[in-house]
Design a protein around this motif. Structure first.
Motif, mmCIF file in Angstrom:
data_model
loop_
_atom_site.group_PDB
_atom_site.id
_atom_site.type_symbol
_atom_site.label_atom_id
_atom_site.label_comp_id
_atom_site.label_asym_id
_atom_site.label_seq_id
_atom_site.Cartn_x
_atom_site.Cartn_y
_atom_site.Cartn_z
ATOM 1 N N MET A 194 63.423 -31.280 -70.881
ATOM 2 C CA MET A 194 65.152 -31.659 -70.054
ATOM 3 C C MET A 194 64.901 -30.182 -69.657
ATOM 4 O O MET A 194 66.080 -30.407 -68.756
ATOM 5 C CB MET A 194 66.032 -31.222 -71.514
ATOM 6 N N GLY A 195 64.091 -28.924 -69.478
ATOM 7 C CA GLY A 195 63.900 -27.774 -68.010
ATOM 8 C C GLY A 195 63.515 -28.303 -67.218
ATOM 9 O O GLY A 195 62.306 -28.720 -67.135
ATOM 10 N N GLY A 196 63.477 -27.620 -66.398
ATOM 11 C CA GLY A 196 63.140 -27.227 -64.796
ATOM 12 C C GLY A 196 63.423 -26.334 -63.960
ATOM 13 O O GLY A 196 63.659 -25.197 -64.479
ATOM 14 N N VAL A 197 63.496 -26.676 -62.990
ATOM 15 C CA VAL A 197 63.931 -25.828 -61.243
ATOM 16 C C VAL A 197 65.248 -26.002 -61.492
ATOM 17 O O VAL A 197 66.007 -27.243 -61.179
ATOM 18 C CB VAL A 197 63.325 -26.237 -60.571
ATOM 19 N N VAL A 198 65.996 -24.617 -61.121
ATOM 20 C CA VAL A 198 67.177 -24.983 -60.832
ATOM 21 C C VAL A 198 67.576 -25.348 -59.616
ATOM 22 O O VAL A 198 66.965 -25.085 -58.921
ATOM 23 C CB VAL A 198 67.584 -23.438 -61.139
ATOM 24 N N VAL A 199 68.677 -26.220 -59.460
ATOM 25 C CA VAL A 199 69.109 -26.391 -58.107
ATOM 26 C C VAL A 199 70.614 -26.807 -58.661
ATOM 27 O O VAL A 199 71.162 -27.133 -58.831
ATOM 28 C CB VAL A 199 68.414 -28.282 -58.010
ATOM 29 N N LEU A 245 64.260 -21.111 -62.605
ATOM 30 C CA LEU A 245 63.740 -22.395 -63.887
ATOM 31 C C LEU A 245 64.990 -22.412 -65.208
ATOM 32 O O LEU A 245 65.197 -20.915 -65.490
ATOM 33 C CB LEU A 245 62.339 -22.385 -64.371
ATOM 34 N N MET A 246 64.837 -23.186 -66.057
ATOM 35 C CA MET A 246 66.120 -23.252 -66.918
ATOM 36 C C MET A 246 66.000 -24.672 -67.585
ATOM 37 O O MET A 246 65.681 -24.927 -67.337
ATOM 38 C CB MET A 246 67.807 -23.851 -66.070
ATOM 39 N N ASP A 247 66.309 -24.014 -68.682
ATOM 40 C CA ASP A 247 66.194 -25.408 -70.550
ATOM 41 C C ASP A 247 65.132 -24.986 -70.393
ATOM 42 O O ASP A 247 65.044 -26.246 -71.293
ATOM 43 C CB ASP A 247 66.751 -26.354 -69.778
ATOM 44 N N MET A 248 64.039 -24.129 -70.319
ATOM 45 C CA MET A 248 62.503 -24.608 -70.566
ATOM 46 C C MET A 248 62.401 -24.877 -72.135
ATOM 47 O O MET A 248 61.550 -24.976 -72.575
ATOM 48 C CB MET A 248 61.612 -23.135 -70.061
ATOM 49 N N GLU A 249 63.234 -24.336 -73.022
ATOM 50 C CA GLU A 249 62.716 -24.725 -74.768
ATOM 51 C C GLU A 249 63.318 -25.902 -74.828
ATOM 52 O O GLU A 249 62.484 -25.851 -76.206
ATOM 53 C CB GLU A 249 63.838 -23.219 -75.254
ATOM 54 N N PHE A 250 64.097 -26.428 -73.975
ATOM 55 C CA PHE A 250 63.903 -27.591 -75.011
ATOM 56 C C PHE A 250 63.531 -29.014 -74.206
ATOM 57 O O PHE A 250 63.010 -29.123 -73.154
ATOM 58 C CB PHE A 250 65.620 -28.137 -74.207
ATOM 59 N N VAL A 251 61.899 -28.943 -75.331
ATOM 60 C CA VAL A 251 60.936 -29.836 -75.230
ATOM 61 C C VAL A 251 61.597 -31.419 -76.274
ATOM 62 O O VAL A 251 61.473 -31.334 -77.230
ATOM 63 C CB VAL A 251 59.941 -29.840 -75.417
#
Length: 598
Positions: free
Chosen positions: A371-376, A244-250
């Protein structure tokens, strides 16, 4: 792929389940999933080899709540606009934590994709000359947000569903996918429950696409319905071994309805940015147009994080309404114009006894988008071979804050990108056979679900979900700091302890679904809290009063993955640079002339 059959089992915990074989399983029935399926068929994939599943009725997805518009540089009103300027605005709004290649993939494709939607019958609002109309949206340099009144998402999803049905793409409703199944780093299927019958379902699939939305309904005030955007996609991918990436950005949208004024069922529901895009103004309870103090140039059309923090500051200073909001007023515009451009908002507030054309409405910030989610990769494929993520489930396009109108754009652009890549992958063939592994893992998971159903504990899972929402709102909300984030992680640990004693009904009960949502939510909430704790700066939607400045050394993405003994491991990765065309657009410094609306 040939139809699977369930092998005999000597596992005493085994339970009955229905096996189904399909080449491509798409999890999520919103715009991203529908557009992916359509692209697959357009690329020559047999519709019979595709299955779209969703937790709700087909076409009843969070897409319908995205009302304001969808971005694409058509240049209807501003011919100097272009895809590179759109990309530059997206990077600026994302505080340059976006993946430039993914941003460019979206912005390059959007003009053609908007015209395609038009050809498919989407009821876009029109100019007097008959062109697709475009409106102002916050933090955009030009008018590039195409729209269908204030029901763009609803109309978009209806158009895509009708298109998918015309192509005979199969779908199945009320199916809850609770686990992805892998073998040696590649996807082999998914385990699910039919929420209507309680039957267990095993999907054997060469490719799985996660189009299951985001995670903002894990906050107390949010613009989603409680049973959507509960983190399914990120949690499923992480559990399978993806990052996962950028999970702090809500993103906290500035204008959610105030429940104390309109009723609890409306608390946090979105008052579309289109109200401000058409000239709506914000006032505090003292009658001051307070955005003049916070953003004198862009005013109400500044970036969403700026406007949300401004409203929050007014409330903290005691200048809010008695119900805990501020006023959003568009009554200076002509009533006929308001009814034409904002029909759903006008109808909604009329039902609540408020005339949008003559009086203000009360609003306050609400959790709206992750804004975060799964790295693709550039094709939308995750670290797991054959597992893709699209739409709000994926990370990379939005960076630290999302440009309004880009969520719907991302769904259809990356639906097309992933569809192209998957079709090419299927054409290459796949002779792997993971039948034994698939069924062994499925039996184990279904046995665990059977144990969960009917658990006679002391706490309803819905209660713990509400407590989880309070934790994130209080400790990882609009403002975060060291003490609060540590306290939030401690509270989350305590909540996990309570979650071992659940009171759950049978597999058709709402409590069973809530229990699965809780499992996903606990994982995603930890990723949000840990990522927010890791980022010791303020950037975009991540605001830390104890680290108020943006640190150039923090132009890195926070990545979350499974560490030793199942613990979360965090690392950072640098951000790539944009292409020359986008750098030129950034250097040109285009900026919205807000005062054209005055």
């Amino acid at each position: 792929m040939t139809e699977s059959s369930r092998p005999p089992s000597d596992d005493s915990r085994s339970v009955d389940y229905e096996p189904h074989a399909v080449d491509v399983l798409i999890v999520g029935a919103g715009a991203a999933g529908a557009r992916t399926a359509i692209q697959l068929v357009d690329c020559g994939v047999d519709p019979a080899d595709i299955l779209v599943v969703g937790k709700r009725r087909h076409g009843d997805a969070h897409t319908t709540w995205a009302r304001g518009g969808i971005n694409g540089a058509l240049g209807t009103h501003d011919p100097e606009d272009g895809w590179a300027v759109h990309a530059a605005d997206t990077l600026n709004e994302g505080h340059h934590l976006n993946d430039p290649a993914k941003v460019e993939a979206v912005t390059r494709r959007m003009p053609a994709l908007l015209r395609e939607l038009d050809a498919w019958g989407m009821p876009f609002s029109r100019t007097d000359e008959g062109d697709i109309d475009q409106r102002y949206f916050g933090a955009q340099s030009f008018r590039r947000t195409a729209f269908a009144g204030d029901h763009t998402g609803e109309s978009l999803l209806e158009t895509l569903v009708e298109r998918a049905q015309s192509l005979s793409i199969p779908y199945r409703e009320n199916v809850f996918v609770s686990k992805l199944l892998t073998d040696e780093g590649r996807i082999v299927g998914a385990a699910a429950t039919d929420l209507d019958t309680g039957d267990f379902l095993l999907f054997e699939a060469d490719t799985v696409v996660l189009a299951a939305g985001g995670y903002t309904s894990l906050y107390r005030r949010h613009s989603s319905r409680d049973d959507e955007n509960t983190g399914d996609g990120p949690a499923l991918a992480y559990d399978a071994g993806a990052r996962l990436m950028d999970m702090e950005f809500v993103q906290f949208h500035p204008t959610g309805m105030v429940g104390a004024r309109y009723g609890d069922e409306w608390d946090g529901r979105l008052v579309t940015e289109a109200v401000r895009g058409e000239g709506g103004r914000l006032y505090n309870a003292q009658g001051d147009r307070f955005m003049e103090r916070y953003s004198p140039d862009q005013m109400e059309l500044d970036a969403r994080d700026v406007v949300a923090r401004a409203i929050d500051a007014e409330l903290a200073a005691g200048r809010g309404t008695e119900y805990g909001g501020v006023y959003l007023d568009i009554s200076h515009r002509d009533p006929a114009f308001i009814r034409e451009r904002l029909p759903r908002m006008s109808e909604r507030f009329a039902d609540l006894g408020v005339d949008l054309a003559t009086e203000p409405v009360e609003v306050a910030p609400t959790a709206h988008y992750g804004m975060g989610g799964v790295v693709v990769d550039d094709d939308g494929e995750t670290d797991i071979e054959g597992l893709y993520a699209v739409g709000e489930t994926m990370a990379g396009v939005h960076g630290a804050n999302r440009l309004g109108g880009n969520s719907l754009a991302e769904t259809i652009a990356y639906g097309q990108v992933a569809g192209d890549a998957i079709a090419a992958r299927l054409a290459e063939g796949n002779d792997a056979d993971a039948d034994a592994t698939l069924h062994t893992a499925a039996r184990r998971h279904f046995a665990d679900l059977a144990t969960l159903a009917g658990s006679d504990g002391s706490t309803p899972p819905e209660t713990l979900l509400d407590d989880l929402r309070e934790i994130l709102w209080d400790h990882a909300g609009i403002h975060r700091d060291e003490a609060g984030l540590v306290a939030g992680l401690d509270a989350l640990t305590a909540l996990r302890g309570r979650a071992i004693d659940l009171d759950v009904g049978d597999r058709t009960s709402r409590s069973f679904e809530f229990a699965l949502n809780l499992q996903f939510g606990l994982l995603v909430a930890e990723a949000v809290l840990r990522s927010a704790h890791e980022r010791t700066e303020s950037r975009g939607a991540h605001h830390r009063p104890d680290y108020p400045d943006t640190d150039p050394d923090w132009r890195r993405n926070v990545v979350v993955e499974r560490g030793t003994l199942g613990a979360m491991a965090l690392s950072t990765t640098p951000v790539d640079e944009p292409s020359a065309a986008v750098r030129d657009a950034l250097d040109a410094g285009y900026e919205l002339d807000y005062h054209q609306l005055e």
